[in-house]
Write a protein that holds these residues in place. Sequence first.
Motif, PDB file in Angstrom:
ATOM      1  N   MET A 243       0.843  -1.185   0.000  1.00 38.56           N
ATOM      2  CA  MET A 243       0.000   0.000   0.000  1.00 38.56           C
ATOM      3  C   MET A 243       0.878   1.236   0.000  1.00 38.56           C
ATOM      4  SD  MET A 243      -3.187  -0.772   2.488  1.00 38.56           S
ATOM      5  CE  MET A 243      -3.444  -2.481   2.902  1.00 38.56           C
ATOM      6  N   GLY A 244       0.365   2.307  -0.548  1.00 39.49           N
ATOM      7  CA  GLY A 244       1.134   3.529  -0.686  1.00 39.49           C
ATOM      8  C   GLY A 244       1.014   4.449   0.513  1.00 39.49           C
ATOM      9  N   ARG A 245       1.702   5.558   0.389  1.00 45.38           N
ATOM     10  CA  ARG A 245       1.713   6.562   1.463  1.00 45.38           C
ATOM     11  C   ARG A 245       0.327   7.098   1.768  1.00 45.38           C
ATOM     12  NH1 ARG A 245       6.677  10.710   1.374  1.00 45.38           N
ATOM     13  NH2 ARG A 245       8.283   9.171   1.811  1.00 45.38           N
ATOM     14  N   GLU A 246      -0.465   7.330   0.721  1.00 46.40           N
ATOM     15  CA  GLU A 246      -1.804   7.882   0.937  1.00 46.40           C
ATOM     16  C   GLU A 246      -2.652   6.931   1.776  1.00 46.40           C
ATOM     17  OE1 GLU A 246      -5.714   9.286  -1.596  1.00 46.40           O
ATOM     18  OE2 GLU A 246      -3.765   9.289  -2.600  1.00 46.40           O
ATOM     19  N   LYS A 247      -2.568   5.642   1.482  1.00 41.41           N
ATOM     20  CA  LYS A 247      -3.337   4.649   2.246  1.00 41.41           C
ATOM     21  C   LYS A 247      -2.845   4.601   3.700  1.00 41.41           C
ATOM     22  CE  LYS A 247      -6.367   1.372   2.665  1.00 41.41           C
ATOM     23  NZ  LYS A 247      -7.791   1.677   2.594  1.00 41.41           N
ATOM     24  N   ARG A 248      -1.514   4.636   3.893  1.00 41.47           N
ATOM     25  CA  ARG A 248      -0.980   4.629   5.260  1.00 41.47           C
ATOM     26  C   ARG A 248      -1.427   5.879   6.012  1.00 41.47           C
ATOM     27  NH1 ARG A 248       3.846   2.661   2.622  1.00 41.47           N
ATOM     28  NH2 ARG A 248       4.826   4.688   2.929  1.00 41.47           N
ATOM     29  N   ALA A 249      -1.456   7.024   5.333  1.00 42.23           N
ATOM     30  CA  ALA A 249      -1.921   8.262   5.979  1.00 42.23           C
ATOM     31  C   ALA A 249      -3.392   8.138   6.364  1.00 42.23           C
ATOM     32  CB  ALA A 249      -1.709   9.451   5.045  1.00 42.23           C
ATOM     33  N   GLU A 250      -4.206   7.582   5.464  1.00 44.96           N
ATOM     34  CA  GLU A 250      -5.632   7.381   5.775  1.00 44.96           C
ATOM     35  C   GLU A 250      -5.789   6.494   7.005  1.00 44.96           C
ATOM     36  OE1 GLU A 250      -9.620   5.325   3.797  1.00 44.96           O
ATOM     37  OE2 GLU A 250      -7.711   5.194   2.737  1.00 44.96           O
ATOM     38  N   ILE A 251      -5.031   5.421   7.038  1.00 50.99           N
ATOM     39  CA  ILE A 251      -5.091   4.479   8.167  1.00 50.99           C
ATOM     40  C   ILE A 251      -4.702   5.180   9.468  1.00 50.99           C
ATOM     41  CG2 ILE A 251      -4.044   2.382   9.125  1.00 50.99           C
ATOM     42  CD1 ILE A 251      -5.906   1.802   6.750  1.00 50.99           C
ATOM     43  N   ILE A 252      -3.617   5.966   9.427  1.00 51.00           N
ATOM     44  CA  ILE A 252      -3.174   6.666  10.641  1.00 51.00           C
ATOM     45  C   ILE A 252      -4.235   7.641  11.125  1.00 51.00           C
ATOM     46  CG2 ILE A 252      -1.567   8.483  11.423  1.00 51.00           C
ATOM     47  CD1 ILE A 252      -0.420   5.729  11.683  1.00 51.00           C
ATOM     48  N   PHE A 253      -4.828   8.411  10.210  1.00 57.56           N
ATOM     49  CA  PHE A 253      -5.823   9.393  10.636  1.00 57.56           C
ATOM     50  C   PHE A 253      -7.059   8.722  11.235  1.00 57.56           C
ATOM     51  CE2 PHE A 253      -3.369  12.427   8.085  1.00 57.56           C
ATOM     52  CZ  PHE A 253      -3.291  13.454   9.001  1.00 57.56           C
ATOM     53  N   TRP A 254      -7.492   7.605  10.693  1.00 57.91           N
ATOM     54  CA  TRP A 254      -8.620   6.894  11.295  1.00 57.91           C
ATOM     55  C   TRP A 254      -8.221   6.275  12.634  1.00 57.91           C
ATOM     56  CZ3 TRP A 254     -13.389   7.819  10.740  1.00 57.91           C
ATOM     57  CH2 TRP A 254     -13.892   8.301   9.530  1.00 57.91           C
ATOM     58  N   SER A 255      -6.975   5.843  12.748  1.00 57.27           N
ATOM     59  CA  SER A 255      -6.503   5.296  14.023  1.00 57.27           C
ATOM     60  C   SER A 255      -6.404   6.374  15.083  1.00 57.27           C
ATOM     61  CB  SER A 255      -5.142   4.619  13.834  1.00 57.27           C
ATOM     62  OG  SER A 255      -5.264   3.485  13.026  1.00 57.27           O
ATOM     63  N   ILE A 256      -6.059   7.596  14.663  1.00 54.27           N
ATOM     64  CA  ILE A 256      -6.036   8.713  15.612  1.00 54.27           C
ATOM     65  C   ILE A 256      -7.455   8.997  16.098  1.00 54.27           C
ATOM     66  CG2 ILE A 256      -5.693  11.218  15.801  1.00 54.27           C
ATOM     67  CD1 ILE A 256      -3.253  10.846  13.919  1.00 54.27           C
TER      68      ILE A 256
ATOM     69  N   MET B  56      -2.266   2.495  16.647  1.00 52.49           N
ATOM     70  CA  MET B  56      -1.881   3.263  15.459  1.00 52.49           C
ATOM     71  C   MET B  56      -0.748   2.581  14.706  1.00 52.49           C
ATOM     72  SD  MET B  56      -2.037   7.139  16.993  1.00 52.49           S
ATOM     73  CE  MET B  56      -1.071   7.792  15.669  1.00 52.49           C
ATOM     74  N   TYR B  57       0.283   2.155  15.431  1.00 52.68           N
ATOM     75  CA  TYR B  57       1.425   1.520  14.774  1.00 52.68           C
ATOM     76  C   TYR B  57       1.023   0.208  14.112  1.00 52.68           C
ATOM     77  CZ  TYR B  57       5.611  -1.114  13.919  1.00 52.68           C
ATOM     78  OH  TYR B  57       6.564  -1.885  13.310  1.00 52.68           O
ATOM     79  N   ASP B  58       0.217  -0.578  14.777  1.00 50.90           N
ATOM     80  CA  ASP B  58      -0.218  -1.856  14.226  1.00 50.90           C
ATOM     81  C   ASP B  58      -0.979  -1.650  12.912  1.00 50.90           C
ATOM     82  OD1 ASP B  58      -0.780  -4.855  14.579  1.00 50.90           O
ATOM     83  OD2 ASP B  58      -2.802  -3.997  14.383  1.00 50.90           O
ATOM     84  N   ALA B  59      -1.852  -0.676  12.890  1.00 57.37           N
ATOM     85  CA  ALA B  59      -2.614  -0.390  11.669  1.00 57.37           C
ATOM     86  C   ALA B  59      -1.687   0.127  10.570  1.00 57.37           C
ATOM     87  CB  ALA B  59      -3.715   0.626  11.963  1.00 57.37           C
ATOM     88  N   TYR B  60      -0.757   0.990  10.928  1.00 55.71           N
ATOM     89  CA  TYR B  60       0.216   1.522   9.967  1.00 55.71           C
ATOM     90  C   TYR B  60       1.055   0.395   9.370  1.00 55.71           C
ATOM     91  CZ  TYR B  60       4.301   4.117   8.286  1.00 55.71           C
ATOM     92  OH  TYR B  60       5.324   4.608   7.524  1.00 55.71           O
ATOM     93  N   ARG B  61       1.533  -0.477  10.237  1.00 52.62           N
ATOM     94  CA  ARG B  61       2.356  -1.613   9.785  1.00 52.62           C
ATOM     95  C   ARG B  61       1.578  -2.502   8.827  1.00 52.62           C
ATOM     96  NH1 ARG B  61       3.234  -4.865  14.395  1.00 52.62           N
ATOM     97  NH2 ARG B  61       1.509  -6.037  13.584  1.00 52.62           N
ATOM     98  N   ASP B  62       0.327  -2.799   9.163  1.00 54.68           N
ATOM     99  CA  ASP B  62      -0.490  -3.650   8.297  1.00 54.68           C
ATOM    100  C   ASP B  62      -0.854  -2.967   6.974  1.00 54.68           C
ATOM    101  OD1 ASP B  62      -0.433  -5.763  10.067  1.00 54.68           O
ATOM    102  OD2 ASP B  62      -2.421  -5.362  10.908  1.00 54.68           O
ATOM    103  N   ALA B  63      -0.746  -1.639   6.932  1.00 59.51           N
ATOM    104  CA  ALA B  63      -1.054  -0.890   5.704  1.00 59.51           C
ATOM    105  C   ALA B  63       0.184  -0.695   4.834  1.00 59.51           C
ATOM    106  CB  ALA B  63      -1.665   0.455   6.061  1.00 59.51           C
ATOM    107  N   GLY B  64       1.234  -1.420   5.120  1.00 66.16           N
ATOM    108  CA  GLY B  64       2.449  -1.331   4.322  1.00 66.16           C
ATOM    109  C   GLY B  64       3.617  -0.721   5.058  1.00 66.16           C
ATOM    110  N   GLY B  65       3.406  -0.301   6.281  1.00 74.90           N
ATOM    111  CA  GLY B  65       4.474   0.313   7.060  1.00 74.90           C
ATOM    112  C   GLY B  65       5.560  -0.655   7.481  1.00 74.90           C
ATOM    113  N   GLU B  66       5.325  -1.962   7.311  1.00 71.22           N
ATOM    114  CA  GLU B  66       6.362  -2.928   7.686  1.00 71.22           C
ATOM    115  C   GLU B  66       7.570  -2.817   6.760  1.00 71.22           C
ATOM    116  OE1 GLU B  66       4.007  -5.366   4.658  1.00 71.22           O
ATOM    117  OE2 GLU B  66       3.527  -3.938   6.230  1.00 71.22           O
ATOM    118  N   HIS B  67       7.397  -2.168   5.623  1.00 72.15           N
ATOM    119  CA  HIS B  67       8.497  -1.986   4.680  1.00 72.15           C
ATOM    120  C   HIS B  67       9.275  -0.699   4.937  1.00 72.15           C
ATOM    121  CE1 HIS B  67       6.973  -5.413   2.565  1.00 72.15           C
ATOM    122  NE2 HIS B  67       5.797  -4.822   2.383  1.00 72.15           N
ATOM    123  N   VAL B  68       8.800   0.118   5.872  1.00 67.67           N
ATOM    124  CA  VAL B  68       9.482   1.359   6.227  1.00 67.67           C
ATOM    125  C   VAL B  68      10.433   1.039   7.377  1.00 67.67           C
ATOM    126  CG1 VAL B  68       9.189   3.733   7.029  1.00 67.67           C
ATOM    127  CG2 VAL B  68       7.473   2.707   5.512  1.00 67.67           C
TER     128      VAL B  68
END
Length: 158
Positions: A1-14, A81-93
């Motif tokens: 998933m791209g940055r936009e999807k990770r940002a969406e996930i983070i904002f909903w997690s917030i 928040m981190y768990d959702a970010y990681r599952d949205a592709g953040g594990e590659h960051v």
Amino acid sequence: MGREKRAEIIFWSIAFPGFGQFLNKKYAKGFLFVLLEFIVNVQARLNLAIIPSFHGLGETANATVNYQWIMFYPCLYLFSMYDAYRDAGGEHVRYAFIPFVVSAYCGTIGVVFSSSFEISGRIFGVIWLPILFHLSGYLIGLIIRAIVLRTIKATPQT
């Protein structure tokens, strides 16, 4: 998933712990985080403390919460928040966890000092001080992550 999807996930997690997991189609984890948030929120009387906090009554907010329960909230919130970010592709960051972890630590410190820490003669209280500490902790975590990444680049890999 791209940055936009990770940002969406983070904002909903917030907005609410567990919502990012739902967007990632991790329904069991999402339900677990929503349930944990609800339990900790109710036991800590967090929502009751938000109202006086928004009226600038930090001391009243502090008197409202149950500190034995509110201490769990920063780590639960940031881990969700981190768990959702990681599952949205953040594990590659690389080392993406560092800002989240430092923010969780700092938020907890904000809770601990919420009854005694004054800024301009005002007690910010158990809602605003942890938020300020979370934000500063996240920025400190970004700096630490940048240092770690530079150090790893400079050090030969074995």
